[in-house]
Design a protein around this motif. Structure first.
Motif, short mmCIF file in Angstrom:
data_model
loop_
_atom_site.label_atom_id
_atom_site.label_comp_id
_atom_site.label_asym_id
_atom_site.label_seq_id
_atom_site.Cartn_x
_atom_site.Cartn_y
_atom_site.Cartn_z
N ALA A 275 48.05 125.27 53.51
CA ALA A 275 48.77 126.02 54.54
C ALA A 275 49.75 126.98 53.87
O ALA A 275 50.31 126.68 52.81
CB ALA A 275 49.51 125.07 55.47
N PRO A 276 49.98 128.13 54.51
CA PRO A 276 50.96 129.08 53.98
C PRO A 276 52.38 128.53 54.13
O PRO A 276 52.68 127.81 55.09
CB PRO A 276 50.78 130.33 54.87
CG PRO A 276 49.47 130.13 55.57
CD PRO A 276 49.30 128.66 55.70
N VAL B 201 51.48 129.38 49.02
CA VAL B 201 50.51 128.48 49.64
C VAL B 201 50.68 127.08 49.05
O VAL B 201 50.80 126.93 47.83
CB VAL B 201 49.06 128.96 49.42
CG1 VAL B 201 48.07 127.91 49.90
CG2 VAL B 201 48.82 130.28 50.15
N PHE B 202 50.71 126.09 49.92
CA PHE B 202 50.73 124.70 49.48
C PHE B 202 49.40 124.08 49.88
O PHE B 202 48.98 124.16 51.03
CB PHE B 202 51.87 123.94 50.16
CG PHE B 202 51.96 122.49 49.73
CD1 PHE B 202 52.44 122.15 48.48
CD2 PHE B 202 51.56 121.47 50.59
CE1 PHE B 202 52.53 120.82 48.08
CE2 PHE B 202 51.65 120.14 50.21
CZ PHE B 202 52.14 119.82 48.95
N SER B 203 48.70 123.49 48.92
CA SER B 203 47.35 123.00 49.17
C SER B 203 47.17 121.56 48.71
O SER B 203 48.05 120.98 48.06
CB SER B 203 46.33 123.88 48.44
OG SER B 203 46.48 123.74 47.03
N MET C 191 54.38 124.93 45.61
CA MET C 191 53.46 125.90 46.20
C MET C 191 52.96 126.90 45.16
O MET C 191 53.59 127.14 44.12
CB MET C 191 54.15 126.65 47.35
CG MET C 191 55.27 127.58 46.92
SD MET C 191 56.06 128.36 48.35
CE MET C 191 57.31 129.36 47.51
N ASN C 192 51.82 127.50 45.46
CA ASN C 192 51.23 128.54 44.62
C ASN C 192 51.80 129.88 45.06
O ASN C 192 51.66 130.26 46.23
CB ASN C 192 49.71 128.52 44.77
CG ASN C 192 49.02 129.48 43.81
OD1 ASN C 192 49.52 130.57 43.54
ND2 ASN C 192 47.86 129.09 43.32
N PHE D 207 47.70 121.22 44.98
CA PHE D 207 49.08 121.13 44.53
C PHE D 207 49.72 119.83 45.00
O PHE D 207 50.73 119.38 44.44
CB PHE D 207 49.87 122.35 45.00
CG PHE D 207 49.59 123.57 44.17
CD1 PHE D 207 50.36 123.87 43.07
CD2 PHE D 207 48.51 124.39 44.46
CE1 PHE D 207 50.09 124.97 42.28
CE2 PHE D 207 48.22 125.49 43.69
CZ PHE D 207 49.01 125.79 42.58
N SER D 208 49.12 119.21 46.02
CA SER D 208 49.60 117.90 46.45
C SER D 208 49.39 116.87 45.35
O SER D 208 50.12 115.87 45.27
CB SER D 208 48.86 117.45 47.71
OG SER D 208 49.11 118.32 48.79
N MET D 209 48.38 117.09 44.50
CA MET D 209 48.14 116.17 43.39
C MET D 209 49.32 116.19 42.42
O MET D 209 49.64 115.17 41.79
CB MET D 209 46.85 116.55 42.66
CG MET D 209 45.60 116.43 43.52
SD MET D 209 45.31 114.75 44.12
CE MET D 209 44.43 115.10 45.65
N ASP D 210 50.00 117.34 42.28
CA ASP D 210 51.19 117.40 41.45
C ASP D 210 52.29 116.51 42.02
O ASP D 210 53.02 115.83 41.28
CB ASP D 210 51.71 118.84 41.36
CG ASP D 210 50.85 119.72 40.48
OD1 ASP D 210 50.06 119.17 39.70
OD2 ASP D 210 50.96 120.94 40.58
#
Length: 334
Positions: free
Chosen positions: A117-118, A129-131, A156-157, A134-137
């Protein structure tokens, strides 16, 4: 007395066993239709005796549609060059606010069954963007280093190379998805988020082109009506697949034969590390050469988010997760 956890979760504990699969001789356009119908990003290709052969993914499907779309345009059989991002982008989006806890952001992804999601500021200006990736981080930071719950904008990216303004043609968008690991492109104008285009949106928008391949005129009319492309018309002649540079229309010709797989004994954090370091969103779980199940990023997040949030004592869940591997093997989270 608190219930103790005697072993870490393994792939067999969280894998999904009821899957949409594709036969190697399935027409590739039927495979694409199956992905869209079931709203999934990939399907295992299964041969005789349930033997796993490869994965038919969104990216391989985009390759097919890009080749056929360009050929169809050259023959005047499609209007994909007139279709632009703003015509098929998603406008009703789940957005995340900068500063919100990362665990809350993960909960929203899981609740809405979306992979990313943005992130916007209070004025609706796009920040990143958070995906799931990136949740794995977030997960690995909590599990290995017991880091405090950081805000979503810390993960977020912020790569603005993925941002588009909505005027890009369909084929240009498809090619960008083929050339990059991106799964979604935010549509931003003057800093304000207007919408988003995903790989699935492109497949939906261009799937009417399959009618030009095998003469399925009814599909063309149905998809054209759904997408508001009334100017499209079914071809007057039958079209040979060879005209569209397809040596084969079998799904097996387009599947990813080298997709990463795991065994039933692979532990949860090893799976999380694979998802962090690779572009894969799903991992087929094999028993020998046969498909036993599949694990997605969402499955990992679903399993771990519950442990991190619902544990009576956060340290208990963190200790459980970090016990999977030796602390000396901690990966870099940079």
């Amino acid at each position: 007395m608190e219930k103790t956890i005697d072993r870490p979760k393994l792939a067999r504990d969280i894998m999904v066993t009821k899957l949409v699969t594709v036969h190697p001789r399935t027409h590739v356009f039927d495979g694409i239709a199956a992905l869209l119908r079931h709203r999934i990003t990939g399907a295992p290709v299964i041969g005789e005796r349930h033997r796993y052969l490869g994965m038919l993914s969104e990216k391989s499907c985009l390759t097919v549609l890009t080749v056929t779309a360009r050929a169809a345009d050259e023959r005047g059989l499609a209007a994909s060059r007139r279709s632009r991002a703003q015509d098929f982008m998603a406008k009703r989006l789940v957005t995340l606010r900068a500063g919100m806890p990362a665990l809350d952001a993960i909960a929203l992804l899981l609740k809405n069954r979306i992979s990313g999601a943005p992130v916007v500021d209070p004025a609706g200006r796009f920040l990143g963007v958070f995906s799931e990736k990136f949740s794995m981080d977030v997960l690995l930071g909590l599990a290995y280093d017991q880091l405090p719950a950081a805000p979503v904008d810390a993960f977020m990216n912020t790569d603005f190379g993925r941002v588009i303004d909505g005027s890009e043609p369909l084929l240009e968008i498809a090619q960008r998805f083929l050339d990059t690991p991106y799964r979604r492109l935010p549509v931003v104008r003057d800093g304000t988020l207007l919408g988003q285009v995903s790989r699935r949106d492109v497949l939906n928008a261009s799937h009417h082109l399959t009618a030009a391949i095998d003469g399925r005129r009814s599909i063309l009319r149905e998809r054209s009506s759904e997408l508001g492309l009334e100017d499209l018309a079914a071809p007057e002649e039958e079209v040979d697949p060879a005209d569209f540079e397809l040596d084969s229309t079998d799904a097996s010709a387009f599947m990813d034969r080298k997709a990463r797989t795991i065994s039933e004994d692979t532990d949860l954090l090893t799976i999380a590390r694979i998802f962090k370091s690779t572009p894969y969103r799903r991992l087929p779980v094999l028993r020998g050469r046969r498909l036993a199940g599949q694990i997605s990023r969402r499955d990992v997040l679903d399993a771990t988010h519950g442990l991190l949030v619902k544990a009576p004592q956060p340290g208990q869940a963190l200790l459980y997760l970090s016990a999977v591997v030796d602390s000396g093997e901690r990966p870099s989270l940079s």
